[in-house]
Design a protein around this motif. Structure first.
Motif, PDB file in Angstrom:
ATOM      1  N   GLU A 165     -40.353  30.548  -1.222  1.00 36.57           N
ATOM      2  CA  GLU A 165     -41.065  31.850  -1.117  1.00 36.57           C
ATOM      3  C   GLU A 165     -41.993  31.826   0.106  1.00 36.57           C
ATOM      4  O   GLU A 165     -42.080  32.809   0.852  1.00 36.57           O
ATOM      5  N   MET A 166     -42.632  30.703   0.331  1.00 36.51           N
ATOM      6  CA  MET A 166     -43.557  30.604   1.472  1.00 36.51           C
ATOM      7  C   MET A 166     -42.787  30.669   2.787  1.00 36.51           C
ATOM      8  O   MET A 166     -43.097  31.443   3.681  1.00 36.51           O
ATOM      9  N   ILE A 167     -41.726  29.869   2.928  1.00 42.08           N
ATOM     10  CA  ILE A 167     -40.976  29.794   4.195  1.00 42.08           C
ATOM     11  C   ILE A 167     -40.278  31.117   4.477  1.00 42.08           C
ATOM     12  O   ILE A 167     -40.167  31.552   5.624  1.00 42.08           O
ATOM     13  N   ALA A 168     -39.836  31.806   3.402  1.00 40.60           N
ATOM     14  CA  ALA A 168     -39.097  33.071   3.600  1.00 40.60           C
ATOM     15  C   ALA A 168     -40.026  34.186   4.096  1.00 40.60           C
ATOM     16  O   ALA A 168     -39.570  35.187   4.638  1.00 40.60           O
ATOM     17  N   ASP A 169     -41.331  33.978   3.937  1.00 36.03           N
ATOM     18  CA  ASP A 169     -42.299  35.002   4.379  1.00 36.03           C
ATOM     19  C   ASP A 169     -42.505  34.860   5.886  1.00 36.03           C
ATOM     20  O   ASP A 169     -43.064  33.876   6.361  1.00 36.03           O
ATOM     21  N   ASP A 170     -42.061  35.844   6.665  1.00 35.07           N
ATOM     22  CA  ASP A 170     -42.133  35.717   8.134  1.00 35.07           C
ATOM     23  C   ASP A 170     -43.574  35.527   8.616  1.00 35.07           C
ATOM     24  O   ASP A 170     -43.815  35.021   9.705  1.00 35.07           O
ATOM     25  N   ASP A 171     -44.527  35.962   7.778  1.00 35.37           N
ATOM     26  CA  ASP A 171     -45.940  35.840   8.226  1.00 35.37           C
ATOM     27  C   ASP A 171     -46.546  34.485   7.861  1.00 35.37           C
ATOM     28  O   ASP A 171     -47.716  34.246   8.087  1.00 35.37           O
ATOM     29  N   PHE A 172     -45.766  33.580   7.268  1.00 34.13           N
ATOM     30  CA  PHE A 172     -46.425  32.347   6.802  1.00 34.13           C
ATOM     31  C   PHE A 172     -46.925  31.530   7.987  1.00 34.13           C
ATOM     32  O   PHE A 172     -46.329  31.503   9.052  1.00 34.13           O
ATOM     33  N   ARG A 173     -48.117  30.931   7.785  1.00 34.55           N
ATOM     34  CA  ARG A 173     -48.696  30.087   8.858  1.00 34.55           C
ATOM     35  C   ARG A 173     -49.131  28.764   8.239  1.00 34.55           C
ATOM     36  O   ARG A 173     -49.259  28.651   7.029  1.00 34.55           O
ATOM     37  N   ILE A 174     -49.400  27.800   9.049  1.00 39.43           N
ATOM     38  CA  ILE A 174     -49.830  26.493   8.547  1.00 39.43           C
ATOM     39  C   ILE A 174     -51.124  26.665   7.755  1.00 39.43           C
ATOM     40  O   ILE A 174     -52.004  27.443   8.113  1.00 39.43           O
ATOM     41  N   GLY A 175     -51.178  25.979   6.614  1.00 38.76           N
ATOM     42  CA  GLY A 175     -52.392  26.046   5.793  1.00 38.76           C
ATOM     43  C   GLY A 175     -53.510  25.279   6.469  1.00 38.76           C
ATOM     44  O   GLY A 175     -53.270  24.249   7.108  1.00 38.76           O
ATOM     45  N   ARG A 176     -54.721  25.789   6.388  1.00 41.73           N
ATOM     46  CA  ARG A 176     -55.840  25.078   7.053  1.00 41.73           C
ATOM     47  C   ARG A 176     -57.115  25.327   6.235  1.00 41.73           C
ATOM     48  O   ARG A 176     -57.955  26.129   6.652  1.00 41.73           O
ATOM     49  N   PRO A 177     -57.277  24.655   5.047  1.00 36.46           N
ATOM     50  CA  PRO A 177     -58.490  24.907   4.253  1.00 36.46           C
ATOM     51  C   PRO A 177     -59.741  24.553   5.069  1.00 36.46           C
ATOM     52  O   PRO A 177     -59.684  23.706   5.969  1.00 36.46           O
ATOM     53  N   ARG A 178     -60.850  25.235   4.839  1.00 31.32           N
ATOM     54  CA  ARG A 178     -62.109  24.894   5.476  1.00 31.32           C
ATOM     55  C   ARG A 178     -62.997  24.166   4.484  1.00 31.32           C
ATOM     56  O   ARG A 178     -62.538  23.814   3.383  1.00 31.32           O
ATOM     57  N   GLN A 179     -64.280  23.859   4.882  1.00 30.53           N
ATOM     58  CA  GLN A 179     -65.182  23.065   4.041  1.00 30.53           C
ATOM     59  C   GLN A 179     -66.588  23.637   4.094  1.00 30.53           C
ATOM     60  O   GLN A 179     -66.892  24.467   4.948  1.00 30.53           O
ATOM     61  N   LEU A 180     -67.424  23.227   3.189  1.00 35.23           N
ATOM     62  CA  LEU A 180     -68.876  23.451   3.301  1.00 35.23           C
ATOM     63  C   LEU A 180     -69.436  22.152   3.851  1.00 35.23           C
ATOM     64  O   LEU A 180     -69.411  21.124   3.174  1.00 35.23           O
ATOM     65  N   TYR A 181     -69.951  22.136   5.110  1.00 35.39           N
ATOM     66  CA  TYR A 181     -70.413  20.897   5.743  1.00 35.39           C
ATOM     67  C   TYR A 181     -71.760  20.480   5.150  1.00 35.39           C
ATOM     68  O   TYR A 181     -72.717  21.284   5.118  1.00 35.39           O
ATOM     69  N   THR A 182     -71.862  19.266   4.701  1.00 35.42           N
ATOM     70  CA  THR A 182     -73.127  18.797   4.073  1.00 35.42           C
ATOM     71  C   THR A 182     -73.623  17.522   4.767  1.00 35.42           C
ATOM     72  O   THR A 182     -74.433  16.777   4.213  1.00 35.42           O
TER      73      THR A 182
END
Ligand code: SDX
Length: 396
Positions: free
Chosen positions: A366-383
């Motif tokens: 489902e993810m690959i078939a979505d033409d808009d899919f992009r590499i996942g890149r979670p962010r963080q709360l810097y502590t």
């Protein structure tokens, strides 16, 4: 724009993706595959029919299902050279380590996974993974036990074939008991997919870089292995066995689970999403009761079930668990059914992986078939530390 959830400790998490495959309502204890309630699929469907539903979005008609079953059945063999992979593991290796290694290595044998943007290649890869996981799983058990690998049989259905490869001997054919075949098929249906759990999110994140699906699923298997996730079914039985063998009563363990100074938790209890009964646990508890009733009152697993049932009753009458919405989850009773089939403890999570393969590959697809899919890149709360200047070692 994917939708935002705000929860303690007061920071915002975003929905990781859109998906049309599985729907959960944790407050109401609802689980649906492609809109079909899990209770109805458990009652009326088969695992390969559920695989078709998860992969293609609709229930198959008779002709579609017959063709799908034929495709799966005729791709259950592994490349003969893959047998040598097993001999590279120690005999006492946990079968999940074998699964991580062998599934990741599939990309060196089956190259359809390389062209991830070709829908036909993706379909072939999905079918091969669903077809070959029982063989990979059974062979990891056979290798660990020093027994010869047993080849799949095209005359057997999916669950019967797995039990055949697990237990048939050159000296004696194993005839799968229909009682166990039905129970296994039901467990596979109930474990097939579950929205964006840790292992599925791992598969999506690994696959989002364009890595081949075999590598992405190998990462998912590694994530599932943990006792907080798929490894819980094995941990539940170890916990129940400890309770049965100990002089302490069940209430003692419930008290330990509430004691913050004690790392002990009731395995098979609690869930990040379900704040009500896990609907799968309700179905599995009944299946377990029915199976043990058929085995007779002197069956060797009754003590485990009675202990689990007592744990559940005491916990659900205890304010600590009720206030925290801690109910039995999918792992609480499933292991007792697997034990009754003769499946050893270290194969429980392997069977969970076998079932979840269709969910992982459907979500990846489902993810690959979505033409808009992009590499996942979670962010963080810097502590960490504020900006500061480098200090030479002499001055530290
Ligand atoms: C699966 O995500 C999925 O969909 C997963 C899964 C799937 O199909 O893919 O459903 C499969 O992984 C089922 C879960 C299997 N794991 C276990 O049974 C392990 C035991 N359960 C827990 O470790 C725990 O409940 C989790 C990991 C399942 C959920 O953890 P959460 O949501 O992070 O909950 P938490 O750890 O924040 O706990 C909330 C409170 C805490 O107490 P307080 O800090 O509020 O005082 O509940 C307590 C926890 O200490 N708690 C437990 C408990 N689970 C949570 N206390 C005792 N026993 C437990 N089992």
């Amino acid at each position: 724009e994917l939708g935002y959830f705000t929860f303690d400790p007061g920071f915002v998490a975003t929905a990781s993706c859109r998906s049309s495959i599985t729907y959960l309502d944790g407050d109401k204890g609802i689980l649906e595959y492609r809109g079909y309630p899990i209770e109805q699929l458990a009652e009326s469907s088969t695992f390969t029919e559920v695989c078709y539903l998860l992969l293609h979005g609709e229930l198959p008609n008779k002709d579609d299902l017959s063709k799908f079953d034929h495709t799966i059945t005729t791709h259950t063999m592994l490349h003969e050279a893959m047998k040598r992979f097993y001999s590279g593991f120690r005999r006492d290796a946990h079968p999940m380590s074998t699964m991580v290694g062998v599934v990741g290595a599939l990309s060196s044998f089956y190259h359809h996974g390389e062209d991830i943007h070709d829908p036909e290649h993706r379909k072939i890869t999905a079918h091969r993974l669903i077809a070959k996981m029982p063989t990979i799983a059974a062979w990891s058990y056979r290798y660990a036990n020093g027994q010869p690998m047993v080849y799949p049989k095209n005359s057997l259905d999916y669950s019967s074939n797995f039990l055949h490869m697990m237990f048939s001997m050159p000296t004696e054919e194993y005839t799968p008991d229909p009682l166990y075949v039905k129970a296994l098929d039901l467990l596979l249906i109930l474990h097939a997919d579950h929205e964006q759990n840790a292992s599925t999110s791992t598969v999506r994140l690994a696959g989002s870089s364009g890595a081949n699906p075999f590598a992405a699923l190998s990462a998912g298997i590694a994530s599932l292995w943990g006792p907080a996730h798929g490894g819980a079914n094995e941990a539940v039985i170890r916990m129940l066995q400890d309770i049965v063998d100990s002089d302490n009563d069940v209430a003692h363990y419930v008290a330990r689970a509430k004691d913050k100074s004690d790392r002990f938790r009731l395995m098979g209890f609690g869930h990040r999403v379900y704040k009500n009964f896990d609907p799968r646990a309700v179905i599995i508890r009944k299946t377990c009761m029915d199976l043990l009733a058929k085995l007779g009152p002197d069956n060797e697993y009754q003590a485990l079930f009675d202990t689990a049932h007592e744990l559940e009753k005491i916990a659900l009458a205890d304010d600590y668990f009720v206030k925290r919405n801690l109910y039995p989850n999918v792992d609480f009773y499933s292991g007792i059914i697997l034990l009754a089939m003769g499946i050893p403890l270290n194969m429980f999570t392997v069977i969970f992986a076998m079932a979840r393969t269709v969910g992982w590959i459907s979500q990846w697809n489902e993810m690959i078939a979505d033409d808009d899919f992009r590499i996942g890149r979670p962010r963080q709360l810097y502590t960490g530390a504020n900006t500061r200047d480098y200090v030479d070692i002499e001055n530290r």
